[in-house]
Scaffold this motif. Sequence first.
Motif, PDB file in Angstrom:
ATOM      1  N   ARG A 125       1.930 -11.033   7.211  1.00 40.60           N
ATOM      2  CA  ARG A 125       0.780 -10.615   6.202  1.00 40.60           C
ATOM      3  C   ARG A 125       0.951  -9.274   5.665  1.00 40.60           C
ATOM      4  O   ARG A 125       0.589  -8.802   4.709  1.00 40.60           O
ATOM      5  CB  ARG A 125      -0.410 -10.747   7.170  1.00 40.60           C
ATOM      6  N   ARG A 126       1.588  -8.085   6.701  1.00 41.30           N
ATOM      7  CA  ARG A 126       1.798  -6.941   6.378  1.00 41.30           C
ATOM      8  C   ARG A 126       2.648  -6.379   5.152  1.00 41.30           C
ATOM      9  O   ARG A 126       2.416  -5.774   4.432  1.00 41.30           O
ATOM     10  CB  ARG A 126       2.302  -6.205   7.507  1.00 41.30           C
ATOM     11  N   VAL A 127       3.736  -7.544   5.140  1.00 45.04           N
ATOM     12  CA  VAL A 127       4.421  -7.647   4.105  1.00 45.04           C
ATOM     13  C   VAL A 127       3.933  -7.440   2.857  1.00 45.04           C
ATOM     14  O   VAL A 127       3.965  -6.692   1.689  1.00 45.04           O
ATOM     15  CB  VAL A 127       5.798  -8.521   4.233  1.00 45.04           C
ATOM     16  N   ASN A 128       2.973  -8.621   2.604  1.00 50.19           N
ATOM     17  CA  ASN A 128       2.017  -8.822   1.414  1.00 50.19           C
ATOM     18  C   ASN A 128       1.284  -7.698   1.165  1.00 50.19           C
ATOM     19  O   ASN A 128       1.066  -7.055   0.175  1.00 50.19           O
ATOM     20  CB  ASN A 128       1.210 -10.180   1.745  1.00 50.19           C
ATOM     21  N   LEU A 129       0.662  -7.020   2.364  1.00 50.55           N
ATOM     22  CA  LEU A 129      -0.297  -5.958   1.984  1.00 50.55           C
ATOM     23  C   LEU A 129       0.328  -4.792   1.761  1.00 50.55           C
ATOM     24  O   LEU A 129      -0.202  -3.777   1.145  1.00 50.55           O
ATOM     25  CB  LEU A 129      -1.046  -5.743   3.458  1.00 50.55           C
ATOM     26  N   ALA A 130       1.638  -4.665   1.917  1.00 52.58           N
ATOM     27  CA  ALA A 130       2.306  -3.427   1.433  1.00 52.58           C
ATOM     28  C   ALA A 130       2.445  -3.285  -0.016  1.00 52.58           C
ATOM     29  O   ALA A 130       2.474  -2.158  -0.596  1.00 52.58           O
ATOM     30  CB  ALA A 130       3.831  -3.476   1.885  1.00 52.58           C
ATOM     31  N   ARG A 131       2.200  -4.336  -0.846  1.00 49.96           N
ATOM     32  CA  ARG A 131       1.949  -4.198  -2.309  1.00 49.96           C
ATOM     33  C   ARG A 131       0.985  -3.407  -2.534  1.00 49.96           C
ATOM     34  O   ARG A 131       1.033  -2.662  -3.809  1.00 49.96           O
ATOM     35  CB  ARG A 131       1.614  -5.719  -2.512  1.00 49.96           C
ATOM     36  N   LEU A 132       0.011  -3.296  -1.995  1.00 50.64           N
ATOM     37  CA  LEU A 132      -1.361  -2.464  -2.362  1.00 50.64           C
ATOM     38  C   LEU A 132      -0.865  -0.938  -2.493  1.00 50.64           C
ATOM     39  O   LEU A 132      -1.501  -0.326  -2.972  1.00 50.64           O
ATOM     40  CB  LEU A 132      -2.292  -2.800  -1.207  1.00 50.64           C
ATOM     41  N   TYR A 133       0.066  -0.442  -1.437  1.00 51.72           N
ATOM     42  CA  TYR A 133       0.106   0.929  -1.431  1.00 51.72           C
ATOM     43  C   TYR A 133       1.122   1.115  -2.592  1.00 51.72           C
ATOM     44  O   TYR A 133       1.535   2.335  -3.003  1.00 51.72           O
ATOM     45  CB  TYR A 133       1.137   1.164  -0.193  1.00 51.72           C
TER      46      TYR A 133
END
Length: 196
Positions: A125-133
Motif C-alpha cells: 500500500r505504501r508503494v502505491n501511496l508514494a505516487r502522491l509525493y
Amino acid sequence: MLEVEGLTLERGGRLLFENLSFAVGPGQLLQVEGANGAGKTSLLRILAGLSRYGYSGQVSRHAPLLYLGHHSAVKALLTPRENLAWHVSGEATYSDNDIEAALARVGLYGYEDVPSHALSAGQHRRVNLARLYLSAAPLWLLDEPFTAIDREGVIDLESLLVQHVERGNTVLFTSHQKLSVNYPLSSLSLSEGLRP
C-alpha cells in the motif's frame, strides 16, 4: 475541478445511487461515505473514467487527476523502486533520487530494491501511496487510502492530503474512518447527499 450531475448507477438489478449531483473545487477535501456495497468504489471509478458498468448522468472534470484504487497496483516481481518508476513514467521524468525520496517518505527506506512479493500488504500500500509525493495532478481520487497502513502512516497521509488542498488542489476519497485533520472536511453520503 469536478462536477457531477444526475449520476445514477444500477448494478446487478440493484440501485446503488440515484440522481447524485455535487461539485468539488480547489481547496476542497471531500470524504465519500457509505456502507459496504453502497457504491463508493464504483463512484470513484466513474469519476476517474474507469467504470465498466453502465450509468447515467454527467461527469465533468476540469483538471488532470490521479486515481489510486482500493487495491494496490504493485507487481510482485518488481521492486518498490521499479513499481513506482513504472507508475509515474507517463506523468513526468523523475530521477532515481526523486523516487527514492518518495519511497522514504512512506517508510520504505531500505526496501527500495526488495522484490515486492517479499513485502507485507501494508508495504504494498505504501508503494502505491508514494505516487502522491510525486504527483502534480491537482485532483486526487483515492479509494480507501488508509487501508493496511499503521497509525504513523495514517498521520503522515492525513498531513499530505491537507497540504495538497491547502495549495489549492482537491482531494476526494473514500474511507470508513474519520480523519483527524485541522482542515474543513466535507462529506458525501451515498444515501444522504453532500454535507458541509
